[in-house]
Design an enzyme around this catalytic site. Structure first.
Site, mmCIF file in Angstrom:
data_model
loop_
_atom_site.group_PDB
_atom_site.id
_atom_site.type_symbol
_atom_site.label_atom_id
_atom_site.label_comp_id
_atom_site.label_asym_id
_atom_site.label_seq_id
_atom_site.Cartn_x
_atom_site.Cartn_y
_atom_site.Cartn_z
ATOM 1 N N HIS A 1 44.744 -7.651 21.142
ATOM 2 C CA HIS A 1 45.809 -8.586 20.753
ATOM 3 C C HIS A 1 45.870 -9.800 21.671
ATOM 4 O O HIS A 1 46.588 -10.757 21.384
ATOM 5 C CB HIS A 1 47.173 -7.874 20.692
ATOM 6 C CG HIS A 1 47.793 -7.545 22.005
ATOM 7 N ND1 HIS A 1 47.731 -6.287 22.566
ATOM 8 C CD2 HIS A 1 48.504 -8.285 22.889
ATOM 9 C CE1 HIS A 1 48.381 -6.271 23.714
ATOM 10 N NE2 HIS A 1 48.858 -7.481 23.937
ATOM 11 N N ASP B 1 43.003 -1.284 20.452
ATOM 12 C CA ASP B 1 43.556 -2.517 21.001
ATOM 13 C C ASP B 1 42.851 -2.903 22.294
ATOM 14 O O ASP B 1 43.490 -3.158 23.324
ATOM 15 C CB ASP B 1 45.065 -2.402 21.232
ATOM 16 C CG ASP B 1 45.719 -3.763 21.503
ATOM 17 O OD1 ASP B 1 45.044 -4.787 21.273
ATOM 18 O OD2 ASP B 1 46.866 -3.791 21.947
ATOM 19 N N SER C 1 49.376 -7.955 29.550
ATOM 20 C CA SER C 1 48.488 -7.269 28.611
ATOM 21 C C SER C 1 47.024 -7.498 28.970
ATOM 22 O O SER C 1 46.581 -8.636 29.146
ATOM 23 C CB SER C 1 48.733 -7.767 27.184
ATOM 24 O OG SER C 1 49.986 -7.370 26.711
ATOM 25 N N ILE D 1 54.933 -2.687 26.119
ATOM 26 C CA ILE D 1 56.160 -2.225 26.747
ATOM 27 C C ILE D 1 57.151 -1.830 25.662
ATOM 28 O O ILE D 1 57.103 -2.327 24.538
ATOM 29 C CB ILE D 1 56.796 -3.294 27.659
ATOM 30 C CG1 ILE D 1 57.162 -4.558 26.852
ATOM 31 C CG2 ILE D 1 55.886 -3.631 28.819
ATOM 32 C CD1 ILE D 1 57.910 -5.595 27.655
ATOM 33 N N GLY E 1 35.829 12.713 8.091
ATOM 34 C CA GLY E 1 36.077 12.608 6.660
ATOM 35 C C GLY E 1 37.194 13.499 6.154
ATOM 36 O O GLY E 1 37.026 14.171 5.129
#
Length: 497
Positions: A142, A172, A248, A266, A304
């Site tokens: 992000h 992320d 971050s 946070i 799967g």
């Protein structure tokens, strides 16, 4: 080192109290108290010399950690190019009276227009590898995953143009690289996050609110925090070390100066630090670094199955009360799981020799397995444990998101007292409730609807969840269901495999 760690833990409380109550400078003079005890005098405060030595030792260790790690921590400045649609309120008026002579070949975009603009942001990162003149910085997806321009700024103020190597939204994380011939730029040491324990002293580093090269100190508040609520498959380390916007991608560091996590998010009602910061365990992403460099992406293993985290009531109905694991409610047709004999209703308790406690852990364990590797799975089926050998395949977003291949195409739920009340079911009605019917699946083809009650599978009566999955597992060529709905029972058509 272990003895020193215990000593640090024992004195940390005393250190905080001492710093809060007493101020002193580096210059000290010795004086003698009434009892003959030697004290260190500083300004108007007097501190016992024995206590001061302990506090100074703690302070020296904090300084050493900061000085050793900060040169590998960077500020990540990014620019994203975004496109928005704007509406001209007078365009429709002009077109109504004057037409639209500017269009050609009948094209007419109406009154909306697309406009591009640049959005700037910043985060943090940590240098985790060097290959020749190329240095690799680990940060969050992000922060840099959508960036069109990336700049990294070192702690000495130097700036370098960087490029995105790879990014992954499920964890992320992102990896960016820059080039420098300066061999003195340090690479951070990656620790072992599996050894982290609640109560460990830790440090959060980065550029909170743009204040680069900041360090906050706290402890590990908890481990194994779920990220499912934010669409993340990690089991986070929770810390009370202050983390704010801009942190971050920065590292969470232990007392040995090793990176044990990547600060990511946070929990806050104000938008600022409230002592609830969360970091991705570094062991979760070590393999991703190699994968980014080799493939430009994280290569996940694929089983799967569609997994469900069950509550105690569901577990009791399934016959796995008191067990940790994850329920395979549905199996993808043609998947590694189906080829290995896994069936809907199997309760997964172990993956590749590792006991699993929930859905997120199963996803992480499977995701780490290299494609082509055959690994053992322990499942509970009809109350009995059994072992399955599964050949894991590489996860493809196209295949894994094709819900049309899910078998049976719905999630079966037990008929509880609350369900009976909601659906107004008579006590004589036994079976399982149909929920979450997926489009283009066998269930959709048979016209099943949410709220239907399956009372039989291939003509065999099923009174509960266990019996339903037992009979469903026997259906290998075709299947039909008896459905109770709106006060009556019907038999569906037959679905052939």
């Amino acid at each position: 080192m272990k003895i020193w760690t215990k000593r640090l833990l024992c004195i940390s409380g005393a250190a905080v109290f001492s710093f809060a109550c007493i101020s002193f400078s580096c210059a000290k003079t010795s004086v003698k108290g009434n009892a003959g005890t030697v004290y260190a005098e500083s300004g108007s405060s007097i501190v016992p010399e024995s206590s001061l030595k302990i506090i100074e030792a703690l302070q020296d260790s904090f300084r050493a950690i900061s000085n050793g790690v900060l040169p590998s921590v960077v500020e990540v400045d990014v620019t994203e190019t975004k496109t928005v649609t704007t509406v001209d309120p007078f365009e429709d008026f002009r077109r109504f009276f004057f037409g639209n002579p500017g269009t050609q070949n009948g094209d007419d975009e109406g009154s909306s227009k697309k406009r591009r603009y640049e959005s700037k942001g910043l985060g943090s990162g940590v240098i985790v590898r060097r290959t020749g003149d190329v240095l690799y910085v680990l940060t969050n997806n992000h922060v840099a995953g959508e960036a069109t321009k990336i700049t990294v700024k070192l702690n000495d103020g130097r700036e370098f143009d960087a490029k995105l190597v790879g990014a992954d939204s499920r964890m992320d994380i992102a990896l960016v690289s820059f080039e420098s011939k300066d061999s003195s730029i340090p690479v951070a040491i990656l620790g072992d996050s599996d050894k982290v324990q609640t109560g460990d002293i830790c440090f959060a580093m980065g550029a909170p609110l743009g204040f680069s090269q900041s360090v906050t100190q706290g402890i590990v508040s908890a481990k194994g925090r779920s990220g499912s609520g934010i669409g993340n498959i990690n089991d986070f380390i929770q810390t009370d070390a202050a983390i704010n916007q801009g942190n971050s991608g920065g590292p969470l560091v232990n007392i040995y100066g090793e990176v044990i996590g990547i600060n990511t998010w946070i929990a806050s009602q104000s938008g600022g630090s409230q002592g609830l910061g969360f970091s991705i365990p570094i062991n979760n992403v070590k393999g991703a670094i190699d994968s980014f460099i080799s493939n430009g992406k994280v290569v996940y293993g694929w089983l799967g199955v569609s997994l469900l985290q069950t509550n105690d009531e569901y577990k009791e109905a399934l016959g796995v009360k008191g067990m940790n694991g994850a329920l395979a409610t549905q199996v993808y047709i043609g998947s590694p799981a189906q080829k290995a004999g896994m069936k809907p209703g199997d309760y997964i308790t172990s993956v590749d020799g590792h006991t699993v406690k929930d859905v997120e852990q199963v996803q992480r364990e499977v995701g780490r397995i290299e494609a082509g590797k055959v690994v053992p799975f322990t499942v509970v089926r009809n109350g009995a444990k059994m072992e399955l050998s599964v050949k894991i395949e590489e996860r493809s977003e196209k295949v894994s998101s094709d819900s049309g291949k899910l078998w049976p195409g719905f999630i079966a739920s037990p008929v509880t007292d609350d369900v009976r009340k909601e659906l107004e079911l008579d006590d004589k009605v036994k079976g399982v409730v149909v929920t979450n019917v997926m489009q283009k699946t066998p269930a959709a083809s048979l016209r099943l609807q949410n709220g239907d009650v399956v009372t039989a599978v291939n003509g065999k009566s099923v009174k509960n969840l266990q019996e339903f999955y037992a009979e469903l597992g026997k259906a290998d060529k075709s299947v039909n269901f008896d459905i109770y709905s709106n006060g009556g029972t019907i038999t569906t058509g037959t679905y052939k495999f």
